[in-house]
Scaffold this motif. Structure first.
Motif, PDB file in Angstrom:
ATOM      1  N   GLU A  15       0.559  -1.078  -0.144  1.00  0.00           N
ATOM      2  CA  GLU A  15       0.104   0.010  -0.024  1.00  0.00           C
ATOM      3  C   GLU A  15       1.012   1.188   0.047  1.00  0.00           C
ATOM      4  OE1 GLU A  15      -0.866  -2.635   2.938  1.00  0.00           O
ATOM      5  OE2 GLU A  15      -2.985  -1.827   3.401  1.00  0.00           O
ATOM      6  N   VAL A  16       0.900   1.945  -1.388  1.00  0.00           N
ATOM      7  CA  VAL A  16       1.659   3.224  -1.344  1.00  0.00           C
ATOM      8  C   VAL A  16       1.573   4.200  -0.222  1.00  0.00           C
ATOM      9  CG1 VAL A  16       2.389   5.226  -2.774  1.00  0.00           C
ATOM     10  CG2 VAL A  16       2.004   2.630  -3.884  1.00  0.00           C
ATOM     11  N   LEU A  17       0.296   4.517   0.281  1.00  0.00           N
ATOM     12  CA  LEU A  17       0.174   5.561   1.038  1.00  0.00           C
ATOM     13  C   LEU A  17       0.644   5.069   2.568  1.00  0.00           C
ATOM     14  CD1 LEU A  17      -3.598   6.373  -0.116  1.00  0.00           C
ATOM     15  CD2 LEU A  17      -1.074   7.832  -0.399  1.00  0.00           C
ATOM     16  N   PHE A  18       0.360   3.956   2.793  1.00  0.00           N
ATOM     17  CA  PHE A  18       0.920   3.453   4.489  1.00  0.00           C
ATOM     18  C   PHE A  18       2.449   3.633   4.035  1.00  0.00           C
ATOM     19  CE2 PHE A  18       3.248  -0.401   5.891  1.00  0.00           C
ATOM     20  CZ  PHE A  18       3.009  -0.126   7.342  1.00  0.00           C
ATOM     21  N   ILE A  19       3.210   3.234   3.127  1.00  0.00           N
ATOM     22  CA  ILE A  19       4.639   3.285   3.145  1.00  0.00           C
ATOM     23  C   ILE A  19       4.965   4.677   2.988  1.00  0.00           C
ATOM     24  CG2 ILE A  19       6.755   2.757   1.598  1.00  0.00           C
ATOM     25  CD1 ILE A  19       4.776   0.366   0.382  1.00  0.00           C
ATOM     26  N   ARG A  20       4.202   5.603   2.383  1.00  0.00           N
ATOM     27  CA  ARG A  20       4.632   7.215   2.373  1.00  0.00           C
ATOM     28  C   ARG A  20       4.506   7.520   3.720  1.00  0.00           C
ATOM     29  NH1 ARG A  20       4.197  11.433  -1.109  1.00  0.00           N
ATOM     30  NH2 ARG A  20       3.237  12.901  -0.254  1.00  0.00           N
TER      31      ARG A  20
END
Ligand SMILES: NC(=O)c1ccc[n+]([C@@H]2O[C@H](COP(=O)([O-])OP(=O)(O)OC[C@H]3O[C@@H](n4cnc5c(N)ncnc54)[C@H](OP(=O)(O)O)[C@@H]3O)[C@@H](O)[C@H]2O)c1
Length: 412
Positions: A114-119
């Motif tokens: 999940e890109v937003l979690f990693i961000r």
């Protein structure tokens, strides 16, 4: 890392579908003497799992923790040198464990896609982890290890030949067979919901450099679309269509370059596609499969159709059968062109279901790599990527475990 730890590796989320596969991999492949613990919400289910794992795991301690109980996560992080976690979806419940590991100087590996979690993890914990000497590594499964290590090996081969910088680089999925689990579907729909609810998050996630350590320093290379539609690619000489994991993988690969001081090159452009070959049926097959994938994605985006579709899809704790895992495979070619006009090719493949059987090997070996290969790991700490946290040491481990990661020069 401060103080002595009770365990080398603790596996959190061990009772879930992917967690059990990783637990089995560690029970059958960890060298004797590596101290491993099983962690999750239920002591009874963890103890049952330990029995099923057999003699190798019979002395593994069981640790009870819940993502909602921050004290239990802090205790988990203090107990081990490495925490590997399959407790997902990561968005919404994964950050407290990242924070606990970052603060405790404990290495961490997960299967987040999940890109937003990693961000958010990068924004909140990169400096904390760097200060405490913790390597926080997201994406240690099929997304994004093949892409990230495949491009790293390409870059190293180019450098070894002094053949310029990497420029246009394309990953082509040439074969893929496997299943999907309820946890993966829940993570994907969770991220879609998050993006639908906020234009700001949509913009953030769509930025090709969404995971950059220094967005302002990224090169302006024009549009770098994630997907595109079915078309004949003249450079590759084949029909191509979208690859659903490109959105995440491409951002991880770009972060890897940036974390190495943009080592892949100032004009490094990266994309991922599914390859359908050259025969007359290729465009039809490409259109049919791409439309089917888009239809499932679209159906999962809206609550009424999601409810209908979920009757036919796996729920939490469910995933592909043993037969599907055994008969799965993937093959990826990464084509790189350099500023000096040379061409290189990385091949990444495994004969196992990519998202589960092959992923259990990838996360299991990542945990072992972080725990045992300290002297062979690249320099830094922080919220890293598989390539920058483990690099060639992990590639060697995966090759020894039967997966293929190989690079060669195409042009003389
Ligand atoms: N990147 C890749 O290649 C890849 C491949 C496979 C999976 N994944 C990701 O891995 C994650 C897990 O997938 P899965 O199929 O294994 O899902 P799953 O079977 O539903 O397992 C989820 C796990 O998370 C645990 N969990 C949920 N809420 C928790 C909480 N509050 N505290 C502690 N533990 C909690 C569950 O515990 P209980 O057992 O107690 O319910 C279970 O162990 C998903 O995010 C999926 O997207 C990624």
């Amino acid at each position: 890392m401060t103080g002595k730890r009770q365990l080398d590796i603790v596996l959190f989320g061990a009772t879930g579908y992917a967690g059990q596969l990783v637990a089995r991999y560690l029970a059958t492949h960890a060298p004797g003497g590596v101290r491993i613990g099983l962690a999750g919400r239920s002591a009874r289910r963890l103890a049952d799992l330990r029995v099923r794992l057999g003699a190798a795991a019979s002395a593994w301690p069981v640790l009870v923790a819940d993502s909602a109980d921050h004290e239990s996560l802090a205790a988990l992080a203090r107990a081990a040198r490495v925490v590997a976690t399959t407790a997902g979806p990561y968005h919404g419940q994964g950050l407290p464990l990242v924070g606990a590991c970052a603060r405790a100087g404990t290495h961490y590996a997960d299967l987040a896609g999940e890109v937003l979690f990693i961000r958010e993890s990068i924004g909140r914990f990169h400096q904390v982890a760097a200060g405490a000497g913790a390597r926080i590594v997201h994406c240690c499964g099929f997304d994004s290890i093949p892409s990230d290590l495949g491009v790293l090996l390409l870059h190293r081969a180019v450098r070894a030949d002094d053949a310029g910088d990497l420029e246009d680089t394309t990953l082509v999925v040439t074969a893929l067979k496997g299943g999907i689990s309820g946890g993966t579907l829940a993570s994907a729909t969770g991220q879609r919901d998050q993006m639908r609810a906020s234009a700001q998050l949509r913009r953030a996630a769509r930025d090709p450099y969404a995971l950059s350590p220094d967005r302002g320093a990224e090169p302006d290379l024009g549009k770098q679309p994630d997907a595109g539609w079915v078309r004949y690619d003249r450079d590759l000489g084949i029909w191509v269509g979208p690859f659903p994991l490109a959105r995440l993988n491409a951002r991880v690969v770009r972060r890897s370059s940036a974390l190495q001081a943009w080592a892949y090159g100032p004009r490094f452009r990266y994309r991922e596609v599914t390859g359908y070959g050259t025969n007359r049926a290729a465009p039809v097959k490409a259109a049919a499969l791409s439309t089917a994938m888009a239809a499932v994605g679209g159906g999962l985006a809206f609550r009424p159709s999601r409810a209908l579709l979920s009757r036919f899809l796996p729920g939490p704790g469910q995933g592909p059968s043993e037969k599907t895992r055994r008969e799965g495979f993937f093959r990826m070619e990464i084509h790189g062109r350099t500023s000096a006009g040379a061409q290189y090719l990385s091949l990444v493949e495994a004969r196992a279901d990519p998202g589960y059987a092959a992923t259990a090997v990838m996360l299991g070996e990542s945990a072992l790599c972080l725990a045992l290969d300290h002297d062979r790991l690249p320099g830094s700490a922080g919220v890293l990527t598989p390539a920058t946290a483990m690099g060639a040491a992990l590639a060697r481990r995966l090759t020894s475990a039967g997966q293929t990661l190989a690079t060669r020069r195409i042009t003389p």
